[in-house]
Motif scaffolding. Structure first.
Motif, mmCIF file in Angstrom:
data_model
loop_
_atom_site.group_PDB
_atom_site.id
_atom_site.type_symbol
_atom_site.label_atom_id
_atom_site.label_comp_id
_atom_site.label_asym_id
_atom_site.label_seq_id
_atom_site.Cartn_x
_atom_site.Cartn_y
_atom_site.Cartn_z
ATOM 1 N N THR A 506 -9.954 13.264 16.452
ATOM 2 C CA THR A 506 -9.934 12.954 17.876
ATOM 3 C C THR A 506 -8.828 11.938 18.145
ATOM 4 O O THR A 506 -8.313 11.289 17.219
ATOM 5 C CB THR A 506 -11.275 12.371 18.330
ATOM 6 O OG1 THR A 506 -11.461 11.086 17.703
ATOM 7 C CG2 THR A 506 -12.434 13.286 17.970
ATOM 8 N N SER A 507 -8.464 11.792 19.402
ATOM 9 C CA SER A 507 -7.398 10.840 19.744
ATOM 10 C C SER A 507 -7.786 9.425 19.320
ATOM 11 O O SER A 507 -6.927 8.650 18.866
ATOM 12 C CB SER A 507 -7.114 10.892 21.249
ATOM 13 O OG SER A 507 -8.276 10.587 21.994
ATOM 14 N N GLU A 508 -9.075 9.061 19.434
ATOM 15 C CA GLU A 508 -9.521 7.732 19.019
ATOM 16 C C GLU A 508 -9.398 7.566 17.511
ATOM 17 O O GLU A 508 -8.971 6.512 17.020
ATOM 18 C CB GLU A 508 -10.969 7.484 19.456
ATOM 19 C CG GLU A 508 -11.190 7.389 20.955
ATOM 20 C CD GLU A 508 -11.220 8.758 21.626
ATOM 21 O OE1 GLU A 508 -11.272 9.793 20.893
ATOM 22 O OE2 GLU A 508 -11.190 8.811 22.869
ATOM 23 N N GLU A 509 -9.759 8.618 16.775
ATOM 24 C CA GLU A 509 -9.655 8.551 15.314
ATOM 25 C C GLU A 509 -8.206 8.447 14.859
ATOM 26 O O GLU A 509 -7.892 7.724 13.901
ATOM 27 C CB GLU A 509 -10.315 9.783 14.692
ATOM 28 C CG GLU A 509 -11.842 9.790 14.815
ATOM 29 C CD GLU A 509 -12.457 11.124 14.410
ATOM 30 O OE1 GLU A 509 -13.633 11.133 14.022
ATOM 31 O OE2 GLU A 509 -11.747 12.166 14.486
ATOM 32 N N ARG A 510 -7.319 9.150 15.542
ATOM 33 C CA ARG A 510 -5.889 9.052 15.198
ATOM 34 C C ARG A 510 -5.394 7.624 15.388
ATOM 35 O O ARG A 510 -4.723 7.053 14.522
ATOM 36 C CB ARG A 510 -5.070 10.000 16.066
ATOM 37 C CG ARG A 510 -5.381 11.466 15.914
ATOM 38 C CD ARG A 510 -4.661 12.277 16.970
ATOM 39 N NE ARG A 510 -5.374 13.508 17.289
ATOM 40 C CZ ARG A 510 -5.111 14.286 18.314
ATOM 41 N NH1 ARG A 510 -4.133 13.975 19.135
ATOM 42 N NH2 ARG A 510 -5.814 15.378 18.531
ATOM 43 N N ARG A 511 -5.731 7.061 16.537
ATOM 44 C CA ARG A 511 -5.267 5.707 16.845
ATOM 45 C C ARG A 511 -5.844 4.695 15.845
ATOM 46 O O ARG A 511 -5.132 3.804 15.360
ATOM 47 C CB ARG A 511 -5.680 5.343 18.271
ATOM 48 C CG ARG A 511 -4.993 4.113 18.837
ATOM 49 C CD ARG A 511 -5.364 3.936 20.296
ATOM 50 N NE ARG A 511 -4.983 5.088 21.077
ATOM 51 C CZ ARG A 511 -3.784 5.249 21.618
ATOM 52 N NH1 ARG A 511 -2.851 4.323 21.449
ATOM 53 N NH2 ARG A 511 -3.503 6.319 22.334
ATOM 54 N N ASP A 512 -7.124 4.827 15.531
ATOM 55 C CA ASP A 512 -7.750 3.894 14.587
ATOM 56 C C ASP A 512 -7.114 4.001 13.206
ATOM 57 O O ASP A 512 -6.903 2.987 12.524
ATOM 58 C CB ASP A 512 -9.251 4.175 14.493
ATOM 59 C CG ASP A 512 -10.006 3.805 15.763
ATOM 60 O OD1 ASP A 512 -9.435 3.080 16.587
ATOM 61 O OD2 ASP A 512 -11.160 4.256 15.919
ATOM 62 N N ARG A 513 -6.804 5.232 12.791
ATOM 63 C CA ARG A 513 -6.217 5.409 11.460
ATOM 64 C C ARG A 513 -4.822 4.785 11.395
ATOM 65 O O ARG A 513 -4.474 4.136 10.404
ATOM 66 C CB ARG A 513 -6.168 6.893 11.099
ATOM 67 C CG ARG A 513 -5.726 7.166 9.678
ATOM 68 C CD ARG A 513 -6.011 8.593 9.244
ATOM 69 N NE ARG A 513 -7.445 8.880 9.175
ATOM 70 C CZ ARG A 513 -7.953 10.010 8.699
ATOM 71 N NH1 ARG A 513 -7.155 10.957 8.235
ATOM 72 N NH2 ARG A 513 -9.259 10.200 8.677
ATOM 73 N N VAL A 514 -4.035 4.961 12.446
ATOM 74 C CA VAL A 514 -2.694 4.368 12.468
ATOM 75 C C VAL A 514 -2.783 2.848 12.485
ATOM 76 O O VAL A 514 -2.056 2.155 11.761
ATOM 77 C CB VAL A 514 -1.901 4.888 13.685
ATOM 78 C CG1 VAL A 514 -0.624 4.078 13.874
ATOM 79 C CG2 VAL A 514 -1.576 6.363 13.520
ATOM 80 N N GLU A 515 -3.668 2.292 13.303
ATOM 81 C CA GLU A 515 -3.802 0.832 13.385
ATOM 82 C C GLU A 515 -4.253 0.248 12.049
ATOM 83 O O GLU A 515 -3.786 -0.814 11.636
ATOM 84 C CB GLU A 515 -4.776 0.459 14.494
ATOM 85 C CG GLU A 515 -4.230 0.689 15.892
ATOM 86 C CD GLU A 515 -5.222 0.305 16.976
ATOM 87 O OE1 GLU A 515 -6.358 -0.094 16.634
ATOM 88 O OE2 GLU A 515 -4.866 0.402 18.163
ATOM 89 N N ALA A 516 -5.166 0.938 11.362
ATOM 90 C CA ALA A 516 -5.636 0.445 10.068
ATOM 91 C C ALA A 516 -4.500 0.402 9.052
ATOM 92 O O ALA A 516 -4.458 -0.489 8.191
ATOM 93 C CB ALA A 516 -6.778 1.327 9.557
ATOM 94 N N MET A 517 -3.564 1.334 9.142
ATOM 95 C CA MET A 517 -2.442 1.347 8.210
ATOM 96 C C MET A 517 -1.548 0.135 8.390
ATOM 97 O O MET A 517 -0.844 -0.276 7.463
ATOM 98 C CB MET A 517 -1.636 2.633 8.377
ATOM 99 C CG MET A 517 -2.384 3.894 7.967
ATOM 100 S SD MET A 517 -1.332 5.371 7.995
ATOM 101 C CE MET A 517 -0.342 5.109 6.518
ATOM 102 N N GLY A 518 -1.547 -0.444 9.587
ATOM 103 C CA GLY A 518 -0.747 -1.633 9.826
ATOM 104 C C GLY A 518 -1.176 -2.823 8.993
ATOM 105 O O GLY A 518 -0.422 -3.792 8.844
ATOM 106 N N GLU A 519 -2.395 -2.773 8.443
ATOM 107 C CA GLU A 519 -2.893 -3.875 7.624
ATOM 108 C C GLU A 519 -2.412 -3.781 6.181
ATOM 109 O O GLU A 519 -2.596 -4.719 5.408
ATOM 110 C CB GLU A 519 -4.427 -3.880 7.652
ATOM 111 C CG GLU A 519 -5.025 -4.073 9.040
ATOM 112 C CD GLU A 519 -4.662 -5.413 9.639
ATOM 113 O OE1 GLU A 519 -4.651 -6.411 8.884
ATOM 114 O OE2 GLU A 519 -4.375 -5.467 10.851
#
Length: 932
Positions: A506-519
């Motif tokens: 889902t669009s929310e899951e995509r965004r969360d996965r990308v943001e988590a990679m920033g860590e």
């Protein structure tokens, strides 16, 4: 008798002092605590109060702690940085968490010249159209022009808009989508719509376009509307685009409604669609009389279109705004097994087309299906196997859109493997025995598990990039390919966080996965084109690999635009385009599409989309594919599969596209404003309010004062919020700050950090707390922030008083309607021998000059009392004159900004400025010349 209070008046009610703010009702007072913040605003009816509401006075305290020199300078900065109702012509400047670039202010200045803003902002991808629209919106809110608005955008952009408005502009919005609407409508009165209940909304175009919703929205729609991806709303065909256009037409019919439309592709060769887009600004623009000078001048008031080259070469890029873009091609060779598989699929597809029949639709559908399957084969064995096993579709338009990477209504289906051509299915060979198809599937499955030359080439490309510290995104066309690639890269780069983001999330899951990679420090993303729009990647990634060629050149631009855009923290970004040297499929796309579009981009600075008429494209691709095949088959030369004129027609279409783009740039280039006209005005406003550098100096001093100094780390600055006193710590936690906040002291901020601006919660909270502690010592008794003081310094050669003032003004905006606003300004005035000797930054320098020694308590008290006795005369004399002079200067500033675009519009609104006397004396400090 009820006393009438005007904005800026001081009021005493409910046992404390307040500042009156503008109110929509004469029977209602809107008040902000004199020592509080905008978050503490109350509305009260004087007639209902137990005690009368009375005028109040603001005086210096006669007792309390005396300020040391360092505290006085800190209080001065706190006052300036706490103000949110700036008096200058850019009232929005107080609320921004970033420093806008000069070129981003141009649409704002254009809007200020229009009684009702109607703009089409058509800047290139990555320049910052969202920021430009947000600046206009924030300004209109802060000027009191609007209290309701709606942003209309494709569904995959809804979350991005809500985040951008919150994080950059401090505007909270409600997302209205198909999934959220029912929840928002629960509990509403029968006569109330969700747009009545929620004044600030970001609305999915696909949800609101339906006729039954469209009519209701048109009735409840606010008078300020932003439309993103406006070009997707003006197609000339029936269907979704027509529904969107009907909606926008209804909204645009109200001439009092502000309409800000955004698009990176306003004119893609469809003259009728472009005319419909311009007609939303004003119906008269539909004539497109571009040769008429008067028409072009009128249109230029509403249309701004700039390439990145325009900004870099036109003097707008005074600092590094955009990173350097390092591009390359990366050819590789297929192995014999892969080449044979490609040839076998082409043979099979040619046979399918030959058997498709004589009907035009059947033949065209077969060609689209053939090209779709060939795309999968060129992508990966995994995608080929998936497509070969997929049941065929008879939806001709959908197959066409998939082949040419068009933006469709169903964004979640953008990366699905297409169906087999012309009704061929797995079931057919199982029941009727199709050995050719069965053999292709078996070969694809075998190749998926074998050595993959394309994957090996990708690894060869990635290794040197990763060794340089790059953080790449690998773009694939299909879900099966992305999963195949990600699985392989996890084995090759075991220390990296390798993730795949596809339309299966889902669009929310995509965004969360990308943001988590920033860590994570070592990260590698594999994505499909579900991420080529909608999620900005510039804070997390800095390189793009086109693993699969897109058959629409604008897709390459969109992919690269996710990282190569305003806000990228890396000084250089990389992009590479992979293709097989011995693949007829890749060769045809390069020859017919990619090379032609790149030549136009080099000539005009713009990537143009494919021509809307796909027939010649299809013919040209098939013709080139047959011609470029490695194995010759006489049968191919006699099959009447494609038009002989396909490649010639495509050449003609590309020439037309280049010529249209040249004409478009000549017609619509925005040259009416120059950098030297724009930047100084904004700099003047930020100097009065305090810019990011001022905020960072203040926060560093304040945190040190509170025994929690900032700590410089290799990649960020740490603010130890947990070490602050409990009252401050709790305030910051309420605003979402962590025990340790990671800050960036420069823009763009890198992943996992936030730029420390004047509107950052840390800056705002510290400033408000210091000011509140000075004005109301009981609120924060441990701070001990004195408002009076005296000390010796070498900065003066005679006794000098420095008054820290909060000036209040009534701003009246005269236009179609009249708005009365409260404006505030922090001011420092240095006075010696009864005359003002310094103001502004010069007075700030005197206040900040280091004290040479401590005075004896009795001497300090004497100096403080002497200053207090002199203050009343100064307030009636030089200080009152200073306030009136500031009012006159502000009126001149407002007028000059509206004249900065004098050639672009008719009569702008006019602003008058009246001072509210007396000003608030926040602090009064005596500087004594040091005796050498």
């Amino acid at each position: 008798m009820t006393i009438r209070f005007n904005p800026g008046d001081l009021v005493r009610a409910r046992g404390r002092e307040w500042i009156a703010l503008p109110s929509a009702s004469e029977d209602l007072l809107v008040l902000r605590p004199l020592s509080g913040s905008e978050m503490e605003i109350v509305h009260l009816a004087p007639a209902l109060e137990a005690l009368p509401v009375e005028p109040a006075h603001f005086d210096l305290p006669s007792e309390g702690p005396l300020a040391l020199q360092a505290i006085a300078a800190l209080l001065s900065d706190a006052l300036r940085l706490s103000l949110r109702r700036g008096a200058g012509p850019f009232r929005s400047a107080a609320h921004l968490t970033f420093e806008p670039r000069a070129y981003q202010l141009v649409p704002l200045l254009m809007a200020l010249r229009q009684p009702v803003p109607r703009l089409l902002i058509a800047d290139d991808v990555g320049i910052g159209k969202t920021i430009e629209a947000g600046l206009i919106l924030r300004e209109w809110i802060d000027r009191g022009e609007i209290d309701r608005f709606a942003v209309l955008c494709p569904p995959h952009l809804v979350e991005q808009w809500t985040e951008e408005l919150k994080e950059r502009f401090g505007i909270d919005t409600v997302a209205v989508t198909a999934s959220s609407a029912k929840r928002l409508e629960r509990g509403l009165a029968a006569s109330q719509t969700l747009f009545d209940a929620n004044p600030h909304t970001v609305v999915s175009l696909d949800y609101i376009k339906a006729e039954r919703r469209r009519d209701a929205f048109a009735r409840a729609c606010p008078n300020f509307v932003i439309v993103d991806e406006a070009h997707a709303c003006v197609g000339t065909k029936q269907g979704s685009k027509q529904q969107r256009y009907d909606l926008l037409s209804d909204l645009a019919a109200d001439k009092e409604r502000a309409l800000i439309m955004l698009t990176a592709t306003p004119h893609s060769g469809d003259e009728e669609a472009f005319a419909r887009l311009l007609a939303l600004i004003d119906p008269s623009f539909a004539s497109m009389q571009f040769e008429d000078q008067a028409y072009r001048q009128r249109l230029a008031r509403h249309f701004v279109q700039r390439r990145r080259r325009d900004l870099e070469e036109g003097g707008w890029d005074d600092e590094r705004v955009f990173p350097k873009h390092n591009t390359r091609e990366f050819p590789y060779d297929l192995d014999s097994a892969s080449r044979d598989f490609h040839e076998s699929v082409i043979d099979y597809c040619l046979g399918v087309v030959e058997k498709a029949g004589e009907g035009r639709r059947e033949r065209r559908l077969a060609l689209w299906g053939t090209l779709a399957l060939m795309r999968c084969v060129g992508s990966s064995p995994a995608a080929a196997a998936s497509a070969l096993r997929t049941r065929a579709s008879n939806e001709a338009e959908r197959i066409e859109a998939q082949v040419y990477d068009e933006d469709g209504d169903d964004e979640d289906a953008v990366d699905l493997e297409p169906a087999l051509p012309a009704g061929e299915t797995v079931a057919s060979f199982e029941t009727e025995g199709d050995p050719a198809l069965k053999g292709l599937i078996e070969t694809a499955e075998r190749l998926r598990k074998a050595r993959d030359p394309k994957l090996e080439a990708l690894v060869d490309l990635l290794k040197p990039l990763i060794n340089k510290g790059a953080k790449p995104v690998v773009f694939c066309r299909y879900i099966a390919t992305a999963d195949h690639v990600a699985a392989h890269l996890r084995k090759v780069f075991p220390k990296h966080d390798v993730q795949a983001v596809t339309g299966q999330l889902t669009s929310e899951e995509r965004r969360d996965r990308v943001e988590a990679m920033g860590e994570t420090e070592q990260r590698l993303l594999v994505a499909t084109d579900c991420l080529s729009e909608g999620i900005n990647l510039q804070q997390v990634f800095d390189a793009v690999i086109h693993y699969d060629l897109s058959w629409n050149p604008t897709r390459h631009q969109q992919r690269e635009g996710r990282v190569n855009r305003y806000g990228q923290s890396a000084p250089e970004v990389y992009s590479a385009m992979m293709y097989a040297t011995d693949s007829a499929i890749d060769g045809a796309v390069l020859e017919v599409v990619i090379r032609k579009a790149e030549a136009i981009r080099k000539a005009t600075g713009v990537t143009v989309p494919l021509p809307d008429e796909h027939g010649p494209v299809t013919d040209a691709l098939m013709s080139a594919m047959i011609r470029l095949r490695g194995r010759k088959d006489p049968r191919q030369m006699t099959l009447d599969l494609v038009s002989d004129e396909g490649e010639k027609l495509m050449e003609s279409r590309w020439r037309d596209a280049e010529e249209n783009e040249r004409k478009s740039r000549a017609r619509f280039a925005q040259n009416a404003m120059k950098p030297e006209e724009v930047r100084p005005e904004w700099d003047r406003a930020s100097t009065l309010l305090g810019n990011a550098a001022d905020a960072q100096t203040f926060v560093a001093a304040a945190m040190k004062r509170f025994d929690a100094p900032l700590e410089a780390r290799p990649k960020y600055t740490a603010a130890h919020v947990a070490d602050l006193a409990r009252p401050l710590r709790e305030r910051l936690f309420e605003k979402g700050l962590q025990d340790e906040e990671r800050l960036s002291l420069s823009e763009p901020a890198s992943a996992g950090t936030a730029f420390l601006s004047r509107a950052h919660p840390l800056t705002a909270t510290l400033a408000e707390a210091l000011l509140e502690g000075a004005l109301d010592p009981q609120s924060m008794p441990d701070l001990g922030i004195g408002r009076r003081g005296a000390w010796p310094t070498r900065a003066v050669d005679k006794r000098t008083l420095v008054a820290l003032l909060r000036l209040r003004f009534q701003l009246t905006v005269h236009g179609k309607t009249q708005h009365l606003l409260l404006a505030e300004e922090a001011s420092l005035v240095a006075i010696a021998d009864g005359a003002i000797v310094a103001t502004g930054l010069e007075a700030r320098a005197l206040l900040a000059a280091e004290a040479t020694r401590d005075l004896a308590d009795i001497a300090r008290e004497r100096m403080v009392e002497r200053a207090a006795t002199e203050l009343p005369a100064l307030m009636e004399g030089v200080i009152a004159a200073h306030v009136r002079d500031r009012a006159a200067a502000l009126a001149e500033d407002h007028g000059r900004v509206r004249q900065a675009t004098a050639g672009l519009a008719g009569t702008p609104s006019r602003v008058t400025v009246e001072p509210v006397l007396p000003p608030d004396v926040i602090g009064l400090f005596t500087l004594i010349p040091e005796q050498n």
